[in-house]
Enzyme design. Sequence first.
Site, short mmCIF file in Angstrom:
data_model
loop_
_atom_site.label_atom_id
_atom_site.label_comp_id
_atom_site.label_asym_id
_atom_site.label_seq_id
_atom_site.Cartn_x
_atom_site.Cartn_y
_atom_site.Cartn_z
N MET A 27 0.66 -1.62 -0.13
CA MET A 27 -0.36 0.00 0.21
C MET A 27 0.76 1.07 0.32
O MET A 27 0.24 2.37 0.37
CB MET A 27 -1.06 0.30 0.77
CG MET A 27 -1.71 -0.91 1.15
SD MET A 27 -3.50 -0.67 2.20
CE MET A 27 -2.68 -0.44 3.82
N GLY A 33 11.05 -2.69 5.70
CA GLY A 33 10.50 -4.02 6.10
C GLY A 33 9.52 -4.40 4.54
O GLY A 33 10.01 -5.26 3.81
N HIS A 34 9.35 -3.57 3.68
CA HIS A 34 9.30 -3.51 2.47
C HIS A 34 9.82 -3.77 1.71
O HIS A 34 10.00 -4.66 0.58
CB HIS A 34 8.42 -2.50 1.63
CG HIS A 34 6.99 -2.02 2.31
ND1 HIS A 34 6.71 -0.69 3.26
CD2 HIS A 34 5.79 -2.48 2.28
CE1 HIS A 34 5.53 -0.58 3.38
NE2 HIS A 34 4.93 -2.11 2.69
N GLN A 146 5.58 -11.82 7.41
CA GLN A 146 4.89 -12.25 8.63
C GLN A 146 4.88 -11.28 9.96
O GLN A 146 3.78 -12.11 10.48
CB GLN A 146 6.46 -13.10 9.10
CG GLN A 146 6.03 -13.73 9.86
CD GLN A 146 5.05 -14.96 10.30
OE1 GLN A 146 4.73 -15.29 9.04
NE2 GLN A 146 4.19 -14.98 11.33
N LYS A 147 4.87 -9.93 9.26
CA LYS A 147 4.04 -8.91 10.03
C LYS A 147 2.46 -9.26 10.00
O LYS A 147 2.07 -8.78 11.29
CB LYS A 147 4.64 -7.39 9.23
CG LYS A 147 4.05 -6.16 9.68
CD LYS A 147 4.78 -6.06 11.34
CE LYS A 147 4.07 -4.62 11.86
NZ LYS A 147 1.96 -4.32 11.07
N MET A 182 8.31 -2.47 11.54
CA MET A 182 7.99 -1.37 11.00
C MET A 182 7.25 -1.20 10.63
O MET A 182 6.28 -2.14 10.26
CB MET A 182 9.06 -1.10 9.51
CG MET A 182 10.56 -1.53 10.15
SD MET A 182 11.72 -0.95 9.09
CE MET A 182 13.20 -0.49 10.58
#
Length: 294
Positions: A27, A33-34, A146-147, A182
């Site tokens: 998004m 993290g991305h 996994q977040k 994050m």
Amino acid sequence: MRIVRTIHEIEYARSQWSGPVGLVPTMGYLHEGHLSLFQTARAENATVVASIFVNPTQFGPNEDLERYPRNLERDLHMLAAAGVDVVFTPTASEMYPPGFTTFVEPQGSLVEQGEGASRPNHFRGVATVVLKLFQLIQPQRAYFGQKDAQQVAVITRMVRDLNLPVTLRVRPTVREADGLAMSSRNSYLEPATRAAAPILYQALQAGRQAFEAQPTSNPAAVMQAMAEIVAQEPQAHLDYTEVRDAETFLPLERLQAPALLLLAVRLGSVRLIDNFALHTDGTWDTGILSSQHT
Ligand code: AMP
């Protein structure tokens, strides 16, 4: 890097790709993290496609669709630096034109608990947009964090149930140096709530310790250990702590892998989620602290 905004263009672009295609749905308002998903996708595929789409159907009427953070220009710089080949960033009306009526509706324990209970229709919106992206881009592999453990479980089930020809790749949660997972929504945190936010990670560590101290104990003791840590932080209001089967999301009666320790906490107006996963080989996935991340 090619930037594609319409369905017509992405279908044309797709006809020109050769070799395996990796898709990373996001998004936007990208963070490390991305980036770990793009890095893995880059290493495993000939073509890497990122989507940036703030999907309206996964937001409830009182949620943060309008104020969700956006910065396309910055995102595009990060995507180019990460070696992404194609960015698909459609408008809402391109994805949901007038008359749109067909949704993917995950049902049962997977969506009745946890985030599904707190956010009605959230996973219906997620499953629908992910299926549309799979159809439009037709990736061999798709990359998720996994977040969002329950999202991973819902999409894994959808791929199996609908026989979708895609391999899912799940990457560990990337954390700030103090343990905060994050998230684009961390930008909503004010200094005081940001200072309190590592409480989620600390609570998960306490849950893991409680589990390891007494592996045969009731999951209630683990949930209690997590809740007690959150209660020590005056800025934090606990939404839930849970111990669940990682595949079915049913509550565990005995602590056994594959398990998830999950929690959702409100800090001011910001709601954060986090989890640790216990795999069947006995190893824990607790994420990667940013300082350890390359
Ligand atoms: P979002 O833009 O928040 O929808 O996230 C896009 C993808 O990135 C999802 O698969 C998320 O699970 C994943 N993701 C978000 N935050 C993290 C993180 N801290 N570490 C790893 N993956 C993440």
